[in-house]
Design a protein around this motif. Structure first.
Motif, PDB file in Angstrom:
ATOM      1  N   ARG A 142     -31.270 -19.416 -33.760  1.00  0.00           N
ATOM      2  CA  ARG A 142     -29.981 -18.754 -33.624  1.00  0.00           C
ATOM      3  C   ARG A 142     -29.843 -17.923 -32.294  1.00  0.00           C
ATOM      4  NH1 ARG A 142     -29.299 -13.334 -36.992  1.00  0.00           N
ATOM      5  NH2 ARG A 142     -27.686 -13.064 -35.705  1.00  0.00           N
ATOM      6  N   ASP A 143     -28.680 -17.471 -31.522  1.00  0.00           N
ATOM      7  CA  ASP A 143     -28.480 -17.008 -30.298  1.00  0.00           C
ATOM      8  C   ASP A 143     -28.829 -15.348 -30.604  1.00  0.00           C
ATOM      9  OD1 ASP A 143     -27.867 -16.281 -27.698  1.00  0.00           O
ATOM     10  OD2 ASP A 143     -25.658 -16.754 -28.048  1.00  0.00           O
ATOM     11  N   SER A 144     -29.539 -14.945 -29.494  1.00  0.00           N
ATOM     12  CA  SER A 144     -30.045 -13.458 -29.598  1.00  0.00           C
ATOM     13  C   SER A 144     -28.975 -12.427 -28.941  1.00  0.00           C
ATOM     14  CB  SER A 144     -31.305 -13.403 -29.364  1.00  0.00           C
ATOM     15  OG  SER A 144     -31.755 -13.751 -28.088  1.00  0.00           O
ATOM     16  N   ALA A 145     -27.855 -13.294 -28.537  1.00  0.00           N
ATOM     17  CA  ALA A 145     -26.657 -12.180 -27.578  1.00  0.00           C
ATOM     18  C   ALA A 145     -26.395 -11.094 -27.934  1.00  0.00           C
ATOM     19  CB  ALA A 145     -25.816 -13.191 -27.100  1.00  0.00           C
ATOM     20  N   HIS A 146     -26.375 -11.294 -29.599  1.00  0.00           N
ATOM     21  CA  HIS A 146     -25.747  -9.843 -30.255  1.00  0.00           C
ATOM     22  C   HIS A 146     -26.871  -8.561 -30.101  1.00  0.00           C
ATOM     23  CE1 HIS A 146     -28.290 -11.762 -33.160  1.00  0.00           C
ATOM     24  NE2 HIS A 146     -28.541 -10.617 -33.579  1.00  0.00           N
ATOM     25  N   LEU A 147     -27.863  -8.698 -29.810  1.00  0.00           N
ATOM     26  CA  LEU A 147     -29.162  -7.898 -29.367  1.00  0.00           C
ATOM     27  C   LEU A 147     -28.741  -7.354 -28.006  1.00  0.00           C
ATOM     28  CD1 LEU A 147     -31.941  -9.253 -31.533  1.00  0.00           C
ATOM     29  CD2 LEU A 147     -30.482  -7.413 -32.065  1.00  0.00           C
ATOM     30  N   PRO A 148     -28.993  -5.942 -27.708  1.00  0.00           N
ATOM     31  CA  PRO A 148     -29.332  -5.606 -26.516  1.00  0.00           C
ATOM     32  C   PRO A 148     -30.409  -6.223 -25.889  1.00  0.00           C
ATOM     33  CG  PRO A 148     -28.893  -3.725 -27.891  1.00  0.00           C
ATOM     34  CD  PRO A 148     -29.081  -4.863 -28.712  1.00  0.00           C
ATOM     35  N   ALA A 149     -30.436  -6.619 -24.637  1.00  0.00           N
ATOM     36  CA  ALA A 149     -31.608  -7.210 -23.678  1.00  0.00           C
ATOM     37  C   ALA A 149     -32.893  -6.548 -24.082  1.00  0.00           C
ATOM     38  CB  ALA A 149     -31.166  -7.422 -22.378  1.00  0.00           C
ATOM     39  N   GLN A 150     -32.957  -5.348 -23.823  1.00  0.00           N
ATOM     40  CA  GLN A 150     -34.179  -4.277 -23.939  1.00  0.00           C
ATOM     41  C   GLN A 150     -34.580  -4.381 -25.507  1.00  0.00           C
ATOM     42  OE1 GLN A 150     -31.369  -3.388 -23.273  1.00  0.00           O
ATOM     43  NE2 GLN A 150     -30.935  -1.285 -24.493  1.00  0.00           N
ATOM     44  N   GLU A 151     -33.940  -4.884 -26.412  1.00  0.00           N
ATOM     45  CA  GLU A 151     -34.246  -4.655 -27.866  1.00  0.00           C
ATOM     46  C   GLU A 151     -34.919  -6.236 -28.298  1.00  0.00           C
ATOM     47  OE1 GLU A 151     -31.488  -3.101 -30.388  1.00  0.00           O
ATOM     48  OE2 GLU A 151     -31.336  -1.253 -29.360  1.00  0.00           O
ATOM     49  N   ARG A 152     -34.677  -7.419 -27.455  1.00  0.00           N
ATOM     50  CA  ARG A 152     -35.129  -8.624 -27.896  1.00  0.00           C
ATOM     51  C   ARG A 152     -36.572  -8.754 -27.920  1.00  0.00           C
ATOM     52  NH1 ARG A 152     -30.542 -11.154 -23.907  1.00  0.00           N
ATOM     53  NH2 ARG A 152     -29.022 -10.401 -25.175  1.00  0.00           N
TER      54      ARG A 152
END
Length: 202
Positions: free
Chosen positions: A95-105
């Motif tokens: 799944r796409d992780s775009a829903h997460l802030p970049a620094q939290e991925r």
């Protein structure tokens, strides 16, 4: 005793392994990722699949693959083909992780984000340097001029395909690789997001 040869489909596992073991700015990234195939899905697999004529491996004296250089002659066409034939299947798996802030991925989520939102080469770079490449060598394959010989093998193939120039990306932390590329004649074209784009006229 080291030899350079065209890659074959049987080399896929070796390419993926080397890709992972050099993914941390040239160092082993095995412990960074839960899915050991993600890095290879982005930086190795599509080249062996769609541009085998520009994919070469380095074998040690025991016949084990310990490095590769791979690339494409037409980056723009390659990116379009991946959008049609490579990324869709991988997007179904993760799944796409775009829903997460970049620094939290997590490291894996950063890679899955790349699968869903692959970077596109700058058209300004492609105008003079339409080809691109990746090269990775395990420690036992480094030194002895193997990297230079592999690059020259790919340069010859790209020239024969009519390419006027090739570019690559390197991390700003990977100072050793930057020096190697400059020694081959690459020059800096741009800096963005912790990386440097370098180009070479063929």
């Amino acid at each position: 005793m080291f030899t350079i040869r065209p890659a074959t489909p049987d080399d896929r596992a070796a390419l993926y392994r080397i890709c992972l073991e050099t993914a941390d700015s040239g160092a082993d990234a095995t412990n960074l990722y839960r899915d050991p195939l993600l890095v290879g899905h982005i930086y190795a697999g599509p080249y062996l699949t769609f541009a085998p004529e520009f994919t070469f491996v380095l074998e040690d004296g025991g016949g084990e693959v310990c490095g590769y250089v791979l690339g494409v002659a037409d980056t723009a066409a390659f990116e379009e083909r991946l959008e049609r034939e490579w990324w869709p299947r991988l997007r179904e798996q993760d799944r796409d992780s775009a829903h997460l802030p970049a620094q939290e991925r997590t490291p894996d989520e950063r890679l899955t984000h790349l699968i869903h939102h692959p970077r596109r080469a700058d058209p300004a770079v492609l105008a003079a340097f339409p080809s691109h490449l990746h090269i990775d060598l395990l420690p036992r394959g480094q030194g002895g001029g193997h990297g230079r010989r592999m690059m020259n093998r790919l340069f010859t193939a790209l020239r024969e395909a009519g390419s006027p120039g090739v570019h690559l990306g390197v991390g700003t932390r990977n100072v050793r690789a930057q020096g190697f590329y400059r020694h081959l004649g690459f020059r800096e074209l741009a800096q963005t997001n912790g990386g440097i784009t370098m180009g070479l006229r063929l």
